[in-house]
Motif scaffolding. Structure first.
Motif, mmCIF file in Angstrom:
data_model
loop_
_atom_site.group_PDB
_atom_site.id
_atom_site.type_symbol
_atom_site.label_atom_id
_atom_site.label_comp_id
_atom_site.label_asym_id
_atom_site.label_seq_id
_atom_site.Cartn_x
_atom_site.Cartn_y
_atom_site.Cartn_z
ATOM 1 N N GLY A 226 0.809 -1.227 0.000
ATOM 2 C CA GLY A 226 0.000 0.000 0.000
ATOM 3 C C GLY A 226 0.830 1.259 0.000
ATOM 4 N N VAL A 227 0.152 2.405 -0.009
ATOM 5 C CA VAL A 227 0.856 3.698 -0.053
ATOM 6 C C VAL A 227 1.576 3.937 1.262
ATOM 7 C CG1 VAL A 227 0.570 6.184 -0.282
ATOM 8 C CG2 VAL A 227 -0.880 4.669 -1.600
ATOM 9 N N ARG B 251 -1.299 -1.950 -7.606
ATOM 10 C CA ARG B 251 -2.312 -3.001 -7.462
ATOM 11 C C ARG B 251 -3.169 -2.808 -6.206
ATOM 12 N NH1 ARG B 251 -0.144 -8.295 -7.076
ATOM 13 N NH2 ARG B 251 2.008 -7.997 -7.696
ATOM 14 N N THR B 252 -2.971 -1.668 -5.509
ATOM 15 C CA THR B 252 -3.734 -1.441 -4.283
ATOM 16 C C THR B 252 -5.082 -0.802 -4.615
ATOM 17 O OG1 THR B 252 -1.608 -1.024 -3.240
ATOM 18 C CG2 THR B 252 -3.555 -0.480 -1.951
ATOM 19 N N ASP B 253 -6.114 -1.295 -3.969
ATOM 20 C CA ASP B 253 -7.475 -0.824 -4.256
ATOM 21 C C ASP B 253 -7.635 0.681 -4.093
ATOM 22 O OD1 ASP B 253 -8.301 -3.271 -4.843
ATOM 23 O OD2 ASP B 253 -9.379 -3.668 -2.960
ATOM 24 N N HIS B 254 -8.309 1.282 -5.007
ATOM 25 C CA HIS B 254 -8.776 2.671 -4.910
ATOM 26 C C HIS B 254 -7.680 3.737 -4.808
ATOM 27 C CE1 HIS B 254 -12.531 0.688 -4.370
ATOM 28 N NE2 HIS B 254 -12.257 0.252 -3.165
ATOM 29 N N VAL B 255 -6.420 3.393 -4.993
ATOM 30 C CA VAL B 255 -5.388 4.423 -4.847
ATOM 31 C C VAL B 255 -5.568 5.528 -5.881
ATOM 32 C CG1 VAL B 255 -2.927 4.934 -5.021
ATOM 33 C CG2 VAL B 255 -3.681 2.964 -3.755
ATOM 34 N N LEU B 256 -5.744 5.112 -7.137
ATOM 35 C CA LEU B 256 -5.898 6.125 -8.187
ATOM 36 C C LEU B 256 -7.139 6.975 -7.944
ATOM 37 C CD1 LEU B 256 -4.914 4.402 -11.538
ATOM 38 C CD2 LEU B 256 -3.632 6.035 -10.183
ATOM 39 N N GLN B 257 -8.216 6.297 -7.556
ATOM 40 C CA GLN B 257 -9.469 7.019 -7.300
ATOM 41 C C GLN B 257 -9.267 8.078 -6.211
ATOM 42 O OE1 GLN B 257 -12.534 4.295 -6.124
ATOM 43 N NE2 GLN B 257 -13.866 5.973 -5.448
ATOM 44 N N LYS B 258 -8.652 7.654 -5.098
ATOM 45 C CA LYS B 258 -8.422 8.580 -3.975
ATOM 46 C C LYS B 258 -7.497 9.721 -4.414
ATOM 47 C CE LYS B 258 -8.639 5.317 -0.150
ATOM 48 N NZ LYS B 258 -7.741 4.586 0.739
ATOM 49 N N SER C 86 2.580 9.620 -14.385
ATOM 50 C CA SER C 86 3.318 8.419 -14.761
ATOM 51 C C SER C 86 2.893 7.290 -13.835
ATOM 52 C CB SER C 86 4.817 8.691 -14.640
ATOM 53 O OG SER C 86 5.520 7.521 -14.860
ATOM 54 N N TYR C 87 2.342 6.240 -14.420
ATOM 55 C CA TYR C 87 1.744 5.165 -13.630
ATOM 56 C C TYR C 87 2.018 3.854 -14.344
ATOM 57 C CZ TYR C 87 -2.056 2.220 -11.826
ATOM 58 O OH TYR C 87 -2.782 1.207 -11.279
ATOM 59 N N GLY C 88 2.418 2.851 -13.586
ATOM 60 C CA GLY C 88 2.607 1.539 -14.204
ATOM 61 C C GLY C 88 4.055 1.217 -14.519
ATOM 62 N N GLY C 89 4.917 2.213 -14.585
ATOM 63 C CA GLY C 89 6.320 1.971 -14.887
ATOM 64 C C GLY C 89 6.994 1.220 -13.746
ATOM 65 N N SER C 90 6.565 1.514 -12.532
ATOM 66 C CA SER C 90 7.142 0.851 -11.373
ATOM 67 C C SER C 90 5.995 0.402 -10.475
ATOM 68 C CB SER C 90 8.046 1.847 -10.642
ATOM 69 O OG SER C 90 7.955 1.677 -9.245
#
Ligand code: ADP
Ligand code: ASP
Ligand code: MG
Length: 439
Positions: A295-296, A387-394, A408-412
């Motif tokens: 998680g974050v 892969r953590t739930d709702h991170v992008l949404q939050k 930038s998302y998905g590179g790492s």
């Protein structure tokens, strides 16, 4: 063997330096203690260099005199006996004599590096006199005897390790070594440094080179916090980070660690602990191979970013286009932090304008080139956050009123990076503190 590094504030007052002596003598493990300059010293030395670059000797002299006075007072408070005080004064006077001489000779970049080295040389020598006065057996190990960088300014871990091992073997009877952070010798054999905040890098390099059991970074806060404590009110210390997470946070602006100081420890799998000199019993942060949790974990921000957008009108994004773009940055040894592409455009960010005019000139034949300065990268770091739930949404919900210029998302698997105008940084970090951490 273990490494203990103490930063500027940890040695910046006589009482703090005395406390460092207590912390390093708590156990009998063989150790190398790395010290920074007293807080404020390196800034003053930078100012002296800047004044001399501008030809203002009078201003440089004023800074030197003020600094000299500061050290004289420091010595009086650090040491008690005349013998030790006289010895310390003689050492300090010699270093200041060097600075006064520089006022009279022609200035150069190499000389500037010599000036910058004075802080760590003085702090370690003063500490050594203090240990001697208190009958604490130790050896002052000059960093310039083993810490080297190559022609690309990269530390040479292999040869550092060989030289350090020889020195430690030569002094097999010693249990406590004191050395300077930050300073090194370059490929030309001149005095150089590992860039601002570089004492952390020294500590990690020594820990890797000596295959230490732990690399302890002692500072003025109880570990890596979830957000920048200088900007955001409610921040909390993180118990555990992986090397990858810590490296991303350091690189993307968490000032508690030098941007590239994690890799040597990671290479030899030496755990790094961030500890608070002012609160030695606090848990701090431990940085190991394992992340501990998913998680974050934290956000950090890196300022001074320049965004470059290259837009091709002729579908030049066909194969070979990106290579040509990257080759331009490679030619000017300018690393790219973030990159996004679309069908006809590619945007990248860099953190220096050193070769910007040349880079623009060489990119222009590929299409239109737009430059956006004064940008900040905000990095959201954690284990498997993609892969953590709702991170992008939050994330996007928290920042819905902010003008984000790149994502930038998905590179790492452990980083999401955003680019935004620097003027919005404080607001973004505050919004994320409540939006992502509920603080
Ligand atoms: P030192 O002189 O010991 O090397 P630094 O000033 O380089 O200390 O680093 C410690 C400082 O880093 C803290 O006082 C804090 O203000 C700042 N800092 C910035 N971001 C963070 C973070 N995410 N966690 C902890 N400290 C941080
Ligand atoms: N004294 C140097 C600086 O202030 C190195 C360090 O403290 O890490 O940048
Ligand atoms: Mg530091």
């Amino acid at each position: 063997m273990k490494v203990m590094k103490f930063g500027g504030t940890s040695v910046g007052k006589p009482a703090r330096m005395q406390q460092v002596a207590q912390l390093i003598t708590k156990d009998n493990e063989r150790k190398i203690v790395v010290l920074s300059a007293l807080s404020g010293t390196t800034n003053a030395l930078v100012e002296i260099g800047n004044n001399l670059t501008n030809g203002d000797r009078a201003a440089a002299k004023t800074v030197i005199e003020k600094l000299h006075e500061h050290y004289q007072i420091f010595i009086q408070q650090l040491l008690v006996g005349d013998l030790a005080r006289n010895k310390a004064n003689a050492i300090i006077n010699e270093h200041f004599e060097f600075l006064y001489i520089i006022l009279r000779i022609s200035f150069s970049e190499a000389l500037n590096k010599d000036i910058l080295a004075q802080g760590e040389l003085m702090s370690t020598k003063l500490f050594s006199v203090y240990l001697e006065e208190n009958n604490i057996d130790h050896l002052l190990l000059p960093a310039l005897d083993f810490m080297t960088i190559d022609a690309n300014e990269e530390p040479q871990l292999g040869s550092i390790s060989i030289k350090l091992t020889q020195l430690l073997k030569k002094h097999a009877d010693k249990n406590l070594f004191i050395t300077q952070g930050y300073i090194c010798k370059n490929a030309r054999g001149e005095v150089d440094n590992l860039k601002r905040g570089g004492s952390d890098y020294t500590a990690s390099l020594i820990a890797a080179a000596s295959k230490s059991s732990v690399c302890e970074i002692w500072t003025d806060i109880d570990g890596m916090h979830n957000n920048d404590p200088r900007i955001v009110d409610k921040t909390v210390a993180i118990e555990q980070l992986s090397f990858d997470e810590a490296a991303e946070l350091a690189y993307f602006g968490a000032k508690i660690l030098h941007p590239t100081c994690i890799w040597p420890a990671q290479q030899e799998n030496v755990p790094v602990r961030l500890l608070n000199t002012m609160q030695p019993d606090a848990l701090g942060t431990v940085i190991t191979k394992e992340a501990g949790s998913v998680g974050v974990k934290a956000v950090a921000a890196k300022d001074g970013i320049i965004a470059i957008k290259i837009k091709s009108s002729r579908m030049l994004l066909a194969y070979g286009f990106l290579r040509k773009v990257f080759e331009v940055f490679e030619k000017y040894k300018t690393s790219i932090d973030m990159i996004t592409t679309s069908e006809v455009a590619v945007s990248v960010t860099i953190d220096t304008d050193q070769f910007l005019p040349q880079i623009i000139k060489e990119l222009e034949p590929f299409g239109s080139v737009d430059i956006e300065k004064d940008q900040t990268i905000v990095s959201i770091v954690g284990n498997e956050i993609a892969r953590t739930d709702h991170v992008l949404q939050k994330l996007f919900e928290s920042l819905k009123d902010i003008n984000i210029t790149m994502v930038s998302y998905g590179g790492s698997a452990h980083n999401i990076s955003l680019l935004a105008p620097s003027k919005d940084k404080i607001k973004i970090l505050q919004l994320l503190n409540s939006g992502l951490f509920g603080l």
